[in-house]
Motif scaffolding. Sequence first.
Motif, mmCIF file in Angstrom:
data_model
loop_
_atom_site.group_PDB
_atom_site.id
_atom_site.type_symbol
_atom_site.label_atom_id
_atom_site.label_comp_id
_atom_site.label_asym_id
_atom_site.label_seq_id
_atom_site.Cartn_x
_atom_site.Cartn_y
_atom_site.Cartn_z
ATOM 1 N N GLY A 20 5.911 -8.626 14.744
ATOM 2 C CA GLY A 20 7.013 -9.456 14.290
ATOM 3 C C GLY A 20 7.355 -9.366 12.814
ATOM 4 N N VAL A 21 7.235 -8.159 12.262
ATOM 5 C CA VAL A 21 7.632 -7.941 10.866
ATOM 6 C C VAL A 21 8.560 -6.727 10.823
ATOM 7 C CG1 VAL A 21 5.518 -8.953 9.895
ATOM 8 C CG2 VAL A 21 5.627 -6.489 10.310
ATOM 9 N N SER A 22 9.118 -6.442 9.652
ATOM 10 C CA SER A 22 10.017 -5.298 9.517
ATOM 11 C C SER A 22 9.229 -3.995 9.389
ATOM 12 C CB SER A 22 10.899 -5.474 8.284
ATOM 13 O OG SER A 22 10.128 -5.345 7.105
ATOM 14 N N MET A 23 9.921 -2.894 9.669
ATOM 15 C CA MET A 23 9.298 -1.579 9.469
ATOM 16 C C MET A 23 8.965 -1.373 8.001
ATOM 17 S SD MET A 23 11.048 1.192 12.076
ATOM 18 C CE MET A 23 12.289 1.584 10.899
ATOM 19 N N THR A 24 9.785 -1.938 7.118
ATOM 20 C CA THR A 24 9.525 -1.833 5.678
ATOM 21 C C THR A 24 8.194 -2.486 5.332
ATOM 22 O OG1 THR A 24 11.884 -1.818 5.210
ATOM 23 C CG2 THR A 24 10.417 -2.361 3.387
ATOM 24 N N THR A 25 7.923 -3.630 5.936
ATOM 25 C CA THR A 25 6.645 -4.323 5.688
ATOM 26 C C THR A 25 5.484 -3.434 6.102
ATOM 27 O OG1 THR A 25 7.635 -6.504 5.935
ATOM 28 C CG2 THR A 25 5.248 -6.347 6.265
ATOM 29 N N ILE A 26 5.564 -2.857 7.301
ATOM 30 C CA ILE A 26 4.491 -1.970 7.780
ATOM 31 C C ILE A 26 4.369 -0.755 6.868
ATOM 32 C CG2 ILE A 26 3.711 -0.496 9.681
ATOM 33 C CD1 ILE A 26 3.435 -3.548 10.208
ATOM 34 N N SER A 27 5.481 -0.190 6.463
ATOM 35 C CA SER A 27 5.472 0.961 5.563
ATOM 36 C C SER A 27 4.803 0.614 4.239
ATOM 37 C CB SER A 27 6.898 1.453 5.315
ATOM 38 O OG SER A 27 6.898 2.540 4.434
ATOM 39 N N ASN A 28 5.174 -0.533 3.676
ATOM 40 C CA ASN A 28 4.589 -0.945 2.393
ATOM 41 C C ASN A 28 3.092 -1.208 2.504
ATOM 42 O OD1 ASN A 28 7.020 -0.719 1.039
ATOM 43 N ND2 ASN A 28 7.509 -2.884 1.201
#
Length: 91
Positions: free
Chosen positions: A25-33
């Motif tokens: 339940g988070v953005s792909m940007t969050t996972i990327s970061n």
Amino acid sequence: MAILRLKDIMKEKGVSREDLANKVGVSMTTISNISTEKNYPTIPLLLSMAEALDVDIREMFEPTKGGIISQGEANELKRILNEGLNILGMR
């Protein structure tokens, strides 16, 4: 400080950033970061990622310094893991 093995585990499990982001339940940007260590996850998010990847939370970390971690690093990791267990009601 221990290093997250998120990238390695995602590769081993065949899970994309998009898949993991959707599961927790988070953005792909969050996972990327998080996977590039620009940011670190909260304890609840770390627990969710471990569950989504079907790994023990301890597998999410790898020690630094060629496999040797300092007492301070070990204590910090222990504190993080205990906090996570408390959140899960396992302590």
